[in-house]
Design an enzyme around this catalytic site. Structure first.
Site, PDB file in Angstrom:
ATOM      1  N   LYS A 163      -5.126  -2.284   8.277  1.00 27.06           N
ATOM      2  CA  LYS A 163      -5.374  -1.270   9.301  1.00 27.06           C
ATOM      3  C   LYS A 163      -5.657   0.070   8.634  1.00 27.06           C
ATOM      4  CE  LYS A 163      -2.855   1.668  11.477  1.00 27.06           C
ATOM      5  NZ  LYS A 163      -3.795   2.817  11.696  1.00 27.06           N
ATOM      6  N   GLU A 166       8.293   9.648   7.057  1.00 24.14           N
ATOM      7  CA  GLU A 166       8.868   9.339   8.365  1.00 24.14           C
ATOM      8  C   GLU A 166       8.448   7.956   8.840  1.00 24.14           C
ATOM      9  OE1 GLU A 166       9.023  13.452   7.452  1.00 24.14           O
ATOM     10  OE2 GLU A 166       7.255  12.166   7.605  1.00 24.14           O
ATOM     11  N   GLU A 211       4.533   3.565  -0.438  1.00 21.53           N
ATOM     12  CA  GLU A 211       4.119   4.726  -1.234  1.00 21.53           C
ATOM     13  C   GLU A 211       4.021   5.886  -0.258  1.00 21.53           C
ATOM     14  OE1 GLU A 211       2.122   7.687  -2.323  1.00 21.53           O
ATOM     15  OE2 GLU A 211       0.366   6.363  -2.506  1.00 21.53           O
ATOM     16  N   CYS A 249      -0.886  12.672  -1.931  1.00 16.50           N
ATOM     17  CA  CYS A 249       0.563  12.467  -1.949  1.00 16.50           C
ATOM     18  C   CYS A 249       1.192  13.039  -3.213  1.00 16.50           C
ATOM     19  CB  CYS A 249       0.886  10.980  -1.839  1.00 16.50           C
ATOM     20  SG  CYS A 249       0.256  10.172  -0.360  1.00 16.50           S
ATOM     21  N   GLU A 265       6.591  18.694   2.460  1.00 16.24           N
ATOM     22  CA  GLU A 265       5.217  18.355   2.080  1.00 16.24           C
ATOM     23  C   GLU A 265       4.247  18.962   3.100  1.00 16.24           C
ATOM     24  OE1 GLU A 265       2.890  14.439   0.478  1.00 16.24           O
ATOM     25  OE2 GLU A 265       4.034  14.210   2.336  1.00 16.24           O
TER      26      GLU A 265
END
Length: 484
Positions: free
Chosen positions: A191, A246, A265, A299, A396
């Site tokens: 997906k 989350e 990850e 990231c 972040e």
């Protein structure tokens, strides 16, 4: 200062359909219980195409197709034959690289020079790399006979892999997930992110072009509900997710107690540490690449800059001079350094956290730059006077925003670098090799770059500690996650 003439890449080389179905069992099919959603160009807010927000029955069809292909065709196939398909896919990606790069920049907002010169070469490299592993799996793990020959059959694949990827590197994250899974003999239901589905759907066409057996790769588009239906489906044996911490927590809870294997990850808040003996000009280039590459939608972005106090003024002067040369604008222009923010929602988060940084007392600075009137844009920004208590130093932001902190001693640098719930990456800048090794050994980060940043290779493992997830992608380690 001289000005660059516009150098736009031609959009005409990409044929974007007005609407797309789901790719299931080797064909594009209509949805049975999904609804339409639009994919837009973040640089212009133009609707590019309509795709499907797939429902549970769509996901079920895809998983069943993957299971059938796994049992009948792909798992029984010798590794040498699987390798041929992966090599073929890699060659087609190279042949269509220019087209795919333009499509990625249109759908994602990243500059064409990044999608063309970084993303697409790495995408092809991952398929080439894992194609080479497909017939060598028995050599990579213990079980060799007394004469050094492997004993027993190849390690066993897990089965059907449900994979969910983010919007920041759509095609590259697809390659990270699909290539090792297929090399090991697994089949896949993938997906893509709801805001960037088009390059994944183009990859589905590549699978057809490569004559990949039907059902080996299935692609279902959609939002969070589609991903939830995929990772909780009882027919999925392995879940691989790249995205926010989350959502990663939610996925971990949903598969807890089941037989499913899981790799995550997740987010990061990387420290980029510059010591007083570092070459400043080289470090500045690494800092810029670390936080402004892909608009900070990375990231492992070096979003916390830790600078030794004795050189902070000189380094900031050089960094600001360099930032005034960054060009923000049309992602298809080959001169553009910083493209569009991926979505309105992400732009709002960047703005909110940046405003909070200013409210909490940090000093905000951006170079003069004229932002386009339409689309989602944010100027490259640095904050000085930041402490570890500031939210911009802890959360972040996932945008082109850099927080600058200082340190006096190596011990203080390590303490500040590790003072985060994340542990995905870090950078060390110094001329002393002994210091690089000593500091890297103390940093709780999955990847530590020395005198560089954001360098990737398909043979190198990548992954994090703490709230940055667990498991590794890339290299031999990336294969292990797809084997029983």
């Amino acid at each position: 200062m001289f000005e660059y003439a516009p150098a736009p890449e031609s959009r005409s080389i990409v044929d974007i359909k007005s609407s797309y179905g789901l790719f299931i069992d080797g064909s594009f099919v209509e949805s049975t219980d999904g609804s339409p959603i639009k994919s837009i160009n973040p640089a212009t807010e133009e609707v590019l195409a309509e795709v499907v927000d797939a429902g549970p029955s769509d996901v079920d069809r895809a998983v069943r197709a993957a299971r059938g292909a796994y049992e009948r065709v792909w798992a029984p196939m010798p590794g040498t034959e699987r390798a041929k398909y992966l090599f073929r896919i890699a060659r087609i990606i190279q042949e269509r690289a220019r087209e795919l790069a333009v499509l990625e920049s249109l759908d994602n907002g990243k500059p064409i020079r990044e999608s063309r010169d970084v993303d697409l070469p790495l995408v092809a490299a991952h398929f080439f790399y894992y194609a080479g592993w497909a017939d060598k799996l028995r050599y990579a793990w213990p079980g060799r006979g007394p004469a050094g020959e492997p004993s027993g059959p190849d390690p066993r694949p897990l089965g059907v892999a449900g994979q969910v990827i983010p919007w920041n590197f759509p095609l590259l994250m697809l390659a990270w997930k699909i290539a090792p899974a297929l090399a090991c003999g697994n089949t896949v239901v993938l997906k893509p992110a709801e805001t960037t589905p088009l390059s994944a759907l183009a990859f589905a066409e590549i699978c057809q072009q490569a004559d990949l057996p039907p059902g080996v790769v299935n692609i279902v588009t959609g939002a969070g509900g589609t991903g939830r239906a995929l990772v909780t489906h009882p027919g999925v044996d392995k879940v691989a997710f790249t995205g926010s911490t989350e959502v990663g927590r939610e996925i971990a809870r949903s598969v807890a107690g089941s037989r499913k294997r899981l790799t995550l990850e997740l987010g990061g808040k990387a420290a980029n540490i510059v010591f007083d003996d570092a070459p400043i000009d080289q470090a500045v280039e690494g800092i810029v690449n670390g936080i402004f590459f892909n608009q900070g939608h990375v990231c492992c972005a070096g979003s916390r800059l830790l600078v030794q106090e004795s050189i902070v003024d000189d380094l900031l002067d050089a960094l600001k001079r360099r930032m005034t040369r960054l060009r923000v604008g049309d992602p298809l222009d080959k001169n553009t350094d910083i493209g569009a923010i991926n979505s309105a929602a992400q732009l709002e988060r960047i703005r909110t956290l940046s405003d909070i940084g200013a409210q909490e007392g940090a000093v905000r600075w951006s170079p003069p730059c004229e932002l386009p009137q339409r689309g989602f844009w944010f100027a490259p920004t640095i904050f000085t006077g930041v402490t570890q208590a500031h939210r911009i130093a802890r959360e972040e932001i996932f945008g082109p925003v850099l927080s600058v902190l200082t340190f006096r001693t190596p011990a203080e640098a390590v303490e500040k670098a590790n003072n985060t719930p994340y542990g995905l990456s870090a950078g060390v800048w110094t001329e002393k090799g002994s210091r690089i090794l000593a500091i890297a050994d103390k940093l709780r980060a999955g990847v530590v770059w020395a005198n560089t940043f954001n360098k990737f290779d398909p043979s190198a493992p990548f992954g994090g500690y703490k709230e940055s997830g667990y498991g590794r992608e890339g290299g031999r380690h990336g294969l292990e996650a797809y084997l029983a």
